[in-house]
Motif scaffolding. Structure first.
Motif, short mmCIF file in Angstrom:
data_model
loop_
_atom_site.label_atom_id
_atom_site.label_comp_id
_atom_site.label_asym_id
_atom_site.label_seq_id
_atom_site.Cartn_x
_atom_site.Cartn_y
_atom_site.Cartn_z
N ALA A 142 0.69 -0.70 -0.02
CA ALA A 142 -0.15 -0.13 0.23
C ALA A 142 0.73 1.62 0.27
CB ALA A 142 -1.22 -0.36 1.28
N GLN B 180 1.99 1.93 -3.91
CA GLN B 180 1.64 2.46 -4.47
C GLN B 180 0.99 3.86 -3.86
OE1 GLN B 180 0.45 -0.09 -6.97
NE2 GLN B 180 -2.10 0.10 -6.80
N ASN C 273 -5.82 -3.23 -7.21
CA ASN C 273 -6.58 -2.84 -6.53
C ASN C 273 -7.91 -2.88 -5.88
OD1 ASN C 273 -5.43 0.34 -7.06
ND2 ASN C 273 -5.99 0.46 -9.11
N VAL D 16 -6.73 -3.92 -2.84
CA VAL D 16 -6.18 -3.19 -1.60
C VAL D 16 -7.29 -2.70 -1.06
CG1 VAL D 16 -5.02 -0.92 -1.54
CG2 VAL D 16 -4.21 -2.77 -2.78
N ALA E 150 -8.53 -2.52 2.65
CA ALA E 150 -8.75 -1.43 3.77
C ALA E 150 -10.23 -1.63 4.08
CB ALA E 150 -8.76 -0.29 3.05
N ASN F 63 -4.80 3.33 0.09
CA ASN F 63 -3.70 2.68 0.88
C ASN F 63 -3.21 3.71 2.23
OD1 ASN F 63 -3.05 1.47 -1.42
ND2 ASN F 63 -3.17 3.71 -3.14
N LEU G 234 -5.55 2.51 4.94
CA LEU G 234 -4.77 0.71 5.33
C LEU G 234 -4.03 1.38 5.99
CD1 LEU G 234 -5.07 -2.08 5.05
CD2 LEU G 234 -4.04 -2.03 2.91
#
Lengths: 240, 306, 293
Positions: free
Chosen positions: B116, B119, C224, C227, C231, C271, C274
């Motif tokens: 993460a 990214q 994506n 992720v 999250a 992101n 998370l």
């Protein structure tokens, strides 16, 4: 020198630790003097291992203090405590699994602050010398316990915290281990021994501290502990 | 037993020898540059995963940050490109310092969080709002300082530096203490090892190497888009290389990267999706059937692997 | 003010959808501590299944749901028996599962790219009602309401399964303690396979609606979605399936607000969210009692 010797080796004062509302330690005070061999007993969940973890620095207490020879260690990290002379073994033996027995010892000797350790000799005493090139994870559980002790000794401790070492050892191993611990004691290393097996404890000491629900409820010799009403209730009353 | 420094010097000499001769005998320099970058990345991942047990899925974040750190010091501060490559490494260290709290996470959580983070770094650097600084999504052009020869030697320098660090980890007591922390951090602490310090050094060194590789790569290809230096494959490939060869050793990641990148170059460049398929299957098979990598085969026949 | 109303309504609709996106991942993690990073790619495959069912045989997304759920359930069971028992024997099963399923995600994406190409595709909005819905003076695509409604229904079914069936009780027993569940006679292995299948089936369902929420689908959307799923379930506490509902709503509303007021930074949200939430929980994701001391 004289000022240092007037302090107890280890002084634990009013240690408190709460885990999510549960008082694991509720104001524990005890001290260990140089040369002492002190047993620490109590039912499961009475806080013995939490106390050992607090003294060795793996757990930070919510309140109270831990001092070694009068120097406060309460907020010091575990490695700093090793450097002043506190070391320990683990209830679940915890060698570095992927490292060889020899490398396990090298790490402790290098980082534990003891320059002149005779690793060969320590391994011989632990009965592990012939396995020195074996990965520690491939030792059996008793051997791993012995490696825990040997690794702790490689840092030249003045106080050893021994956490439930006897469980799972056979009688021959037990008496051999007791002999080794007594030898360490006569070499000047103080011992605080958490143990369930009272007969094993009786081989190495007469003095015990009894804990229950996070507090010390008795301090004295084993014989009078077995006469103490509170201790009897704690040990026998639970099993009803 | 600790390993001899001679083995480390031999590996360094071998790597230097191979890439120095290739420079004069082999015409495809961009292939060599890519190979060296992947070797360095695989070794950087090895330093972290093999020696401390943290799996950095987002390792490409440091590569990309290094590429941009290097490029922006060249474009705005007009630094000499070699100094700018070092600046690229340092900018990755800065990102590493920001991400230090991630080290509190264990195993899988660290892996996910680092992904993460990579990214997020990409989203920030490629954001159109920052076009005046990073050129946003439009890419960077370093054509003005393009210098294939010095660029090549700089990349080789990065690779040798990385290999030297890995060799140091392999032969030193510091490296041993890192592996002790990896095996059991509590035991390491009560053996007197400063756990936090050990992890920090390994982490920041690994970040630095990722950034250096990114910086040298940026200088060598001289024109790039954010998605090409933050491409997830730049994490996946080196992870597979390192695990395939065998982590926790010096030569494992080098052998893994050499063999697999060769394979990629032979069949993969034209058909990346087939290669992705092969890689995915390889990851699954490796972890399930040969978690120790190629070097574990040598260990089985009792050959000591450096 | 109008913007805020729009953001809140669409946020809640997104939220229910995202709750379903995270639900399967959470169930699998909760039952067997497997970190399925291929989750987003399963959603992507669900999306393409729905796309082809419509394109080839004119089966709309609602009719497609049961077909897709059952096929992915079977697929999940096969994957389970092929991979998971071996992972659970590893030294660090969570990390091993992460790496292995990372490989699986690469395989799924590669096959999709090979089979469908890299082009973006989408289903016509008219499949889920065509006309926009007017609410509080704003107009919303009708498909969003159907997506929210069907997602909510799927979540309720999972809730009923966990709280009102014998299998559900046993599943919750495994979640709270694997060893103890086994010691009272729960068939942990068979139930793990069952729940893994359900988790994969549940991942495919929101796939049917991705095209309506995101506008289009392509083979590379998996990462994506993974992720985002993490999250969502991390916000709602990993491994507690119904926490995913809370996580989905928080994430949905936050996304809608970002897209309304700070559109160019919206992609950062999952992101950063998370990372921050992982760090804000000092005991790791599972709370202090599970963390290794």
């Amino acid at each position: 020198m004289s000022s240092e010797s007037s302090w107890p080796l280890l002084a634990v004062r009013d240690i408190r630790k709460t885990f999510g509302g549960l008082h694991a330690l509720d104001g524990v005070t005890l001290s260990v003097n140089e040369g002492d061999v002190l047993g620490l007993i109590g039912p499961n969940g009475s806080g013995k291992t939490t106390l050992i973890n607090t003294i060795s620095g793996l757990i930070m207490p919510d309140g109270g203090s831990v001092a070694f020879k009068g120097h406060d260690l309460t907020r010091k990290s575990p490695d700093k405590r090793v450097h002043v002379g506190i070391n320990r073994t683990y209830q679940v033996p915890s060698p570095f699994h992927k490292l060889t027995v020899w490398e396990n010892m090298i790490v402790a000797a290098t980082y534990g602050g003891a320059d002149d350790v005779d690793i060969e000799n320590l391994l011989r005493r632990a009965g592990l010398h012939e396995f020195k090139d074996r990965e520690a994870g491939r030792l059996n559980s008793s051997q791993q316990k012995l490696l825990d002790i040997a690794r702790a000794l490689a840092t030249s401790p003045k106080l050893m915290l021994v956490d439930e070492i006897a469980a799972g050892l056979n009688p021959k191993e037990l008496s051999w281990l007791a002999e080794w611990l007594l030898e360490l004691s006569s070499a000047g290393i103080a011992l605080l021994v958490v143990e369930h097996l009272i007969p094993f404890l009786q081989l190495i000491t007469t003095r015990v501290v009894v804990m229950d629900v996070g507090s010390v409820i008795f301090e004295g010799d084993i014989a009078s502990a077995t006469q103490d009403d509170h201790v009897i209730e704690v040990f026998l009353g639970r099993s009803k | 037993m600790l390993k001899s420094p001679l083995a480390g010097l031999a590996v360094l000499a071998l790597v230097a020898g191979i890439f120095a001769t290739s420079f004069f005998t082999f015409s495809n320099e961009s292939l060599l540059i890519n190979l060296m970058a992947f070797l360095a990345l695989a070794q950087g991942i090895n330093l972290l995963y093999g020696f401390t047990g943290y799996m950095p899925f987002g390792y490409v974040g440091f590569f990309g940050t290094g590429a941009y750190g290097c490029a922006l010091t060249i474009l705005f501060l007009h630094w000499n490109p070699i100094a700018a490559v070092v600046a690229g490494g340092l900018s990755a260290v800065v990102l590493g310092v920001i991400l230090v709290p991630l080290l509190r996470l264990e195993g899988a959580y660290f892996g996910i969080a680092s992904l993460a983070a990579a990214q997020a770094a990409y989203e920030i650097i490629s954001n159109p709002n920052l076009t005046s600084i990073t050129q946003g999504p439009y890419g960077i052009n370093l054509g003005a300082v393009y210098a294939p020869t010095t660029g090549y030697w700089t990349m080789l320098g990065v690779l040798l530096f990385t290999t030297a660090i890995a060799a140091y980890f392999r032969i030193s007591r510091f490296g041993l203490s890192l592996m002790a922390i990896r095996d059991n951090s509590n035991s390491a602490a009560t053996a007197g090892v400063n756990v936090l310090r050990g992890r920090l050094i390994a982490w920041l060194l690994s970040c630095f190497i990722g950034g250096l590789a990114g910086g040298a790569f940026a200088w060598n290809i001289s024109f790039f888009y954010p998605q090409s230096v933050f491409a997830l494959t730049l994490s996946i490939f080196p992870i597979v290389f390192a695990v395939f060869g065998g982590v926790g050793t010096v030569i494992g990641p080098l052998i893994g990267a050499g063999l697999l990148y060769g394979l990629y170059d032979a069949v993969g460049v034209a058909n990346p999706e087939y290669f992705q398929l092969l890689y995915g299957l390889l990851i699954v098979a490796l972890l399930l059937f040969m978690p120790g990598g190629l070097v574990s085969l040598a260990k089985k026949v009792r050959i000591h692997v450096f | 003010m109008d913007l805020l109303v729009y953001a809140l309504v669409s946020g809640v609709l997104y939220g229910v959808f995202f709750a379903l996106v995270g639900l399967g991942l959470s169930l699998i993690f909760g039952v067997m501590r497997v970190v399925n990073v291929a989750h987003g790619d399963v959603i992507m495959w669900g999306a393409f299944s729905s796309f082809w069912l419509y394109t080839l045989w004119h089966i709309g997304p609602v009719l497609a749901l049961p077909i897709i759920f059952v096929s992915f359930f079977v697929f999940g069971c096969i994957i389970y028996y092929g991979i998971v028992p071996r992972i659970l024997q590893a030294e660090d099963p969570e990390l091993a599962s992460l790496i292995v399923f990372f490989g699986v995600s690469q395989v799924l994406e590669a096959i999709a790219t090979i089979a469908f190409g890299n082009t973006q595709r989408s289903l016509p909005d008219s499949l889920l009602g065509g006309r926009p819905v007017h609410l509080f003076g704003q107009s919303f695509p009708q498909s969003w309401f159907w997506t929210g409604l069907i997602s909510a229904a799927a979540i309720v079914l999972v809730y009923l399964y966990l709280s009102h069936t014998r299998t559900g009780y046993a599943t919750r027993a495994i979640m709270s303690n694997r060893q103890e569940a086994a010691s009272v006679g729960v068939n942990v292995s068979a139930l793990s396979a069952l729940n893994f299948g359900i988790g994969i089936g549940l991942a495919a369902i929101p796939g049917c609606f991705v095209s309506f929420i995101a506008g289009n689908i392509s083979p590379d959307i998996g990462l994506n979605l993974t992720v985002i799923s993490f999250a969502v379930i991390v916000v709602g506490s990993l491994g507690k399936p119904l926490g995913a509902v809370l996580g989905g709503l928080v994430y949905g509303v936050a996304t809608a607000l970002m897209q309304t007021y700070l559109p160019s930074w919206a992609a950062l949200l999952p992101n950063v969210l998370l990372i921050l939430i992982m760090l804000a929980r000092p005991g790791g994701l599972l709370g202090s009692e599970v963390r290794r001391a």
